[in-house]
Design an enzyme around this catalytic site. Structure first.
Site, PDB file in Angstrom:
ATOM      1  N   PRO A  72      -2.082   1.306 -10.887  1.00  0.00           N
ATOM      2  CA  PRO A  72      -0.789   1.734 -10.352  1.00  0.00           C
ATOM      3  C   PRO A  72       0.338   0.800 -10.771  1.00  0.00           C
ATOM      4  O   PRO A  72       0.149  -0.410 -10.866  1.00  0.00           O
ATOM      5  CB  PRO A  72      -1.005   1.686  -8.835  1.00  0.00           C
ATOM      6  N   GLY A  73       1.498   1.384 -11.024  1.00  0.00           N
ATOM      7  CA  GLY A  73       2.674   0.573 -11.342  1.00  0.00           C
ATOM      8  C   GLY A  73       3.410   0.210 -10.073  1.00  0.00           C
ATOM      9  O   GLY A  73       2.953   0.504  -8.965  1.00  0.00           O
ATOM     10  N   HIS A  86      -5.388  -4.536 -12.833  1.00  0.00           N
ATOM     11  CA  HIS A  86      -5.294  -3.678 -11.645  1.00  0.00           C
ATOM     12  C   HIS A  86      -3.891  -3.189 -11.327  1.00  0.00           C
ATOM     13  O   HIS A  86      -3.730  -2.348 -10.451  1.00  0.00           O
ATOM     14  CB  HIS A  86      -5.871  -4.394 -10.440  1.00  0.00           C
ATOM     15  N   HIS A 105     -10.337  -2.978  -6.368  1.00  0.00           N
ATOM     16  CA  HIS A 105      -9.853  -4.101  -7.182  1.00  0.00           C
ATOM     17  C   HIS A 105      -9.905  -5.454  -6.451  1.00  0.00           C
ATOM     18  O   HIS A 105      -9.392  -6.432  -6.959  1.00  0.00           O
ATOM     19  CB  HIS A 105      -8.477  -3.830  -7.830  1.00  0.00           C
ATOM     20  N   HIS A 133       0.836  -1.211   0.000  1.00  0.00           N
ATOM     21  CA  HIS A 133       0.000   0.000   0.000  1.00  0.00           C
ATOM     22  C   HIS A 133       0.869   1.258   0.000  1.00  0.00           C
ATOM     23  O   HIS A 133       1.973   1.254   0.526  1.00  0.00           O
ATOM     24  CB  HIS A 133      -0.936  -0.014   1.208  1.00  0.00           C
TER      25      HIS A 133
END
Lengths: 132, 483
Positions: free
Chosen positions: B380-381, B406, B331, B206
């Site tokens: 997001p990468g 995702h 997600h 996160h």
């Protein structure tokens, strides 16, 4: 008896072995605390009791380790002594431990992933994957 | 053991494992992937897990796998499975431990170039205001009766308490509140874990990231979302914290016996499930929705804190320092939706585990301003690499139950990453590239190193080639906050 860390793509996993079920469960607790790099104050000593009744040993193991995770987060306790009383379909355990002084890594949950307690030459062994 | 020759190649980006591959499969498995990514997937159990998932009772269509697939618990990450309501099953692991883990994107009109001197200060302020890391409490500590309001109302609770505006609600999946949440089906353990954690990032993968809008691919869609080249934006990636994990653990344990009561056989005990109309299924659905609402409120509180950090750092230096919500998307979620399957319009529970909803233009539930462009899809990468903003398409409604990818695909184990990558060195490397990093733990930073993931660009390329999503903008990080 003992434990080893094993490779898992996204999470942490341990191979644990012990001569009997009680030892296996104790080693699982020790291994999980080692993965978390959890340190405690040693004193004052705290006593905590827990019991679980599930249909199989794997469910009992997940239930036991999940309780320990709950205690690290909500009670800020880790345990180093375990006294098991096994019975049909479950066990009661009295645990002794102390307050946490530091934790480096969070384990979020204990999974059933490939979880199977097997009999081996050394007694019992199991692989446990933790969600982190 | 699945081999590449067991798969039928539909196109360069689409593959199928037919229902006939294994006797217990109820539907085929459809995979969106390049040949190279597919070969890499053979290194773990993701395809075997997809086949196992295809045995769940009540499935319709195909189990659909996104190009960012990797091995999960029972159900592969990047998997989408739809079961017919009300007799089909719901499976907690096909939704995930971190219920409604998701991403929120906020846009600004602050030019990144002009903001350069303030970015380090911004990273410090974000880190101070957005609690993160192991054992950290959230922005608010709730009394248990108040927690029930959060579980029922999600972001609407945040709105009533001054942490959200109307645009935030409108631009959140399901307006930030799943109806039908049942706090009474959430265990005391889960509630205790949740009451002190609202408004916290947690640890693991996160993050909060400040990005620069690096390139625009669809001017109309980007402009509608408020994204402009060279401007700062903020991504918040987190979920339902200990509360969601406890709910998932509780119900997976309970469902171990439920499957016996309903005579359901699953090839992996992680795939335990219960019919949606059974008491167990109804209870889980209610508790799962409660956790989803907690997660919506959690990201909302962190967004509020991020806005405060922007005020503290940029007010007085820039004319407009506001952060406007682009979208908030889950997600890890199970949702009751209507989809057309083999010519029939069916009510189904779409399980998305490591897959986002990606509704196309005109789909119900989208805010009026996104009706024409389709729903924003946030991808997001890995840390230090690009992230993507996409939009859903009408094709996704027909081919993937309105779903897309995702994120990046993990390829290196955490233990290997920890051995090979030094957290402090990684931090310096990122700083050299102009990325300010605040991290609670250097070893956790190493575990999430970019080297541990496959580049997200190829994942995005694949979903655009099969037209389940289209590119809108690429974001590049300048500040990373990790737990």
């Amino acid at each position: 008896m003992g434990f080893n860390e094993i490779k898992h793509t996204a999470d942490w996993a341990l191979l644990i072995w012990g001569e009997n079920i009680e030892t296996l469960f104790k080693e699982a607790a020790r291994g999980m605390y080692a993965l978390m790099s959890a340190q405690s104050s040693q004193t004052p000593r705290r006593i905590y009791e827990f019991s679980t009744y599930q249909t199989n040993l794997e469910s009992q193991l997940v239930s036991f380790l999940s309780e320990l995770l709950y205690c690290t987060e909500q009670e800020e306790l880790i345990f180093d002594s375990f006294y098991f009383k096994l019975s049909d379909g479950g066990f009661a355990v009295k645990m002794e431990g102390s307050n946490i002084t530091s934790i480096q890594r969070q384990i979020k949950a204990v999974t059933f992933h490939n979880l199977e307690i097997k009999q081996s030459n050394q007694g019992y062994q199991v692989e446990i994957v933790f969600d982190v | 053991m699945v081999r590449i020759q067991d798969l039928t190649r539909i196109s360069a980006y689409e593959w199928e494992i037919p229902k006939s591959f294994r006797n217990d499969m109820r539907v085929p498995v459809r995979i969106f992937s390049t040949h190279e990514m597919l070969e890499n997937s053979l290194d773990d159990r993701s395809l075997e897990q997809a086949i196992n998932a295809a045995t769940l009772p009540g499935l319709v269509g195909a189990v659909t796998i996104m190009p960012d697939m990797h091995q999960g618990y029972g159900f592969p990450i990047g998997g989408v499975a739809a079961t017919e309501f009300p007799n089909g099953v719901i499976s907690p692991r096909a939704i995930g431990y971190d219920i409604n883990c998701g991403v929120r994107l906020l846009a600004s009109s602050i030019e990144a170039e002009a903001a350069l001197p303030y970015l380090e200060m911004l990273s410090v302020r974000l880190n101070q205001l957005c609690p993160s890391g192991v054992g950290t409490d959230g922005i608010v500590n709730l009394a248990l009766p108040e927690l029930d309001h959060v579980l029922k109302e999600g972001s609407h609770w945040a709105f009533k308490n001054g942490y959200a505006n109307e645009t935030d609600l409108r631009r959140t999946e399901e307006n930030g509140m799943l109806t039908g949440a049942k706090p009474e089906k959430v265990s005391d353990r889960a509630r205790k874990r949740g009451k002190s954690q609202l408004g916290s990032l947690g640890a693991g993968n996160h993050f909060i990231e400040v990005d620069v809008v690096d390139e625009i691919f669809n001017e109309k869609a980007a402009s509608t979302m408020g994204l402009h080249t060279g401007m700062l934006a903020v991504q918040i990636h987190c979920g339902s914290r200990g509360l969601g994990h406890q709910i998932c653990s509780d119900y997976v344990q309970e469902f171990q016996t439920a499957i016996q009561r309903y005579g359901i056989k699953v090839p992996d005990r992680e795939l335990v499930c219960a019919p949606m109309d059974s008491p167990e299924g109804v209870a889980y659905l209610g508790a799962m929705r409660a956790a989803a609402n907690f997660a919506f409120a959690n990201r909302q509180l962190l967004a509020h804190a991020a806005r405060q950090a922007f005020v503290d750092v940029f007010a007085g230096h820039f004319k407009d320092w506001q952060l406007h919500q682009v979208y908030d998307i889950a997600h890890n979620m199970g949702k009751l939706e209507f989809h057309e399957v083999e010519g029939r319009r069916l009510k189904v529970c779409v399980h998305r585990k490591g897959a986002t909803r990606a509704f196309g233009p005109g789909a119900p539930g989208l805010p009026p301003e996104y009706q024409e462009i389709g729903q924003p899809v946030l991808v997001p990468g890995s840390m230090g690499t690009a992230s993507w903003v996409l939009v859903g398409t009408r094709t996704s409604m027909l081919r993937s139950f309105g779903s897309s990818c995702h994120g990046a695909r993990r390829v290196m184990s955490r233990s290997q990453a920890k051995k090979e990558i030094h957290g402090n060195r990684l931090r310096l490397e990122l700083e050299d590239r102009g990325i300010h990093v605040q991290a609670g733990s250097m070893s956790e930073l190493a575990e999430e190193a970019p080297q541990a993931y496959k580049d997200v660009d190829m994942v995005v390329e694949t979903v655009t080639k099969v037209d389940i999503a289209r590119k809108v903008a690429r974001l590049m990080p300048v500040v990373v906050i990790k737990g």
